[in-house]
Scaffold this motif. Structure first.
Motif, short mmCIF file in Angstrom:
data_model
loop_
_atom_site.label_atom_id
_atom_site.label_comp_id
_atom_site.label_asym_id
_atom_site.label_seq_id
_atom_site.Cartn_x
_atom_site.Cartn_y
_atom_site.Cartn_z
N TYR A 195 0.85 -1.19 0.00
CA TYR A 195 0.00 0.00 0.00
C TYR A 195 0.89 1.24 0.00
N ASP A 201 -4.37 7.12 -3.28
CA ASP A 201 -3.65 5.99 -2.69
C ASP A 201 -3.60 4.86 -3.71
N LEU A 203 -2.16 0.47 -4.62
CA LEU A 203 -1.46 -0.79 -4.37
C LEU A 203 -0.41 -0.96 -5.45
N THR A 224 -8.91 3.05 2.26
CA THR A 224 -7.62 3.49 2.80
C THR A 224 -7.41 2.93 4.21
N ALA A 227 -6.48 -0.59 3.86
CA ALA A 227 -5.11 -0.71 3.36
C ALA A 227 -4.09 -0.52 4.49
N GLU A 231 -1.29 -3.27 5.98
CA GLU A 231 0.14 -3.08 6.26
C GLU A 231 0.47 -3.39 7.72
#
Length: 264
Positions: A195, A201, A203, A224, A227, A231
């Protein structure tokens, strides 16, 4: 199977006349075997590399030589072709990079900006997902998946992960493009799916030796947030994550599955 890892690149060393030297470094994955040789830049060619490979090998040439540096690849490929050795481009030359680090040689590679995934490969939709570590191998290893990449060193049990650890991943529903996308990914050799925050934003898929591909972009706050959680879960799984490509959400057919972990 006899596997070597090799690098052939400009060395910090110089000869007596102050000329740049090129250095060939070869080791096996355990570093129980190491070989080093240098030559002036004027002699840095595939014939010299082939001769050194034969000297290093003695009576038995390796089956595979793994190479992580794009600038080394073509010369080593030519040498390997002449000797009947398979050359495998891969970022995962752990022993060789450890050796380079000990020698204080730089080995970080410049990476190009990420390129858009070819439009003809776009799937219909995608989502973040998780699998319990215990389910990763049992769910996919025995299925007839055309493109299955599950290296032994990335299996959760071999990484020492508890069976209940959630392994984060991304599922792409490819529809009619499911198999073409899986074939393209197989050729691209996925390494990691990260991400990247920005406007928008996105990938970004790390693949091959230095390739980067934009898999998806988004501006939705909920996506978001998912995402960011993706992470965070990567940190708990020691970087292990997955990419799954399937035609639809029926769970009956899979086109491709990759276990991933970042490796620079």
């Amino acid at each position: 199977m006899k596997i070597w890892q090799a690098d052939f690149y400009r060395s910090p060393l110089q000869d007596a006349a102050g000329q740049t030297l090129w250095e060939l470094l070869i080791c096996d994955p355990t570093r129980s075997f190491e070989y080093a040789a240098t030559c002036p830049q004027s002699a840095a060619n595939s014939s010299w590399v082939a001769a050194q490979l034969e000297l290093a090998a003695g009576e038995t040439l390796p089956d595979i030589i793994q190479v992580f540096r794009p600038q080394s690849l073509s010369l080593i490929e030519w040498a390997g072709r002449n000797l009947g050795i398979n050359i495998e481009p891969t970022r995962r030359t752990f022993a060789l990079k450890q050796w380079l680090q000990e020698k204080q040689y730089p080995f970080a590679l410049e990476k190009p900006p990420p390129a858009p995934l070819p439009e003809n490969l776009w799937g219909e939709q995608w989502r973040f997902a998780t699998l319990a570590a215990s389910d990763v191998e049992t769910r996919f290893s025995d299925r007839p998946i055309p493109h299955l990449h599950m290296p032994e060193f990335l299996k959760p049990m071999n990484m020492g992960l508890a069976s209940t650890v959630p392994i984060p991943g991304v599922v792409i529903y490819g529809g009619r493009q499911s198999m073409p996308l899986a074939r393209w990914l197989h050729q691209a050799r996925p390494v990691a799916l990260n991400y990247i925050s920005g406007a928008p934003d996105g990938l970004v898929l790390e693949a091959g030796l230095v390739d980067r591909w934009i898999v998806a972009t988004f501006e939705d706050p909920e996506v978001t947030a998912a995402a960011k959680m993706y992470e965070q879960r990567k940190q708990l799984s020691r970087g292990l994550h997955f990419l799954l490509v399937q035609p639809d959400d029926s769970g009956m057919t899979y086109s491709g599955f990759w276990l991933l972990r970042a490796e620079d």
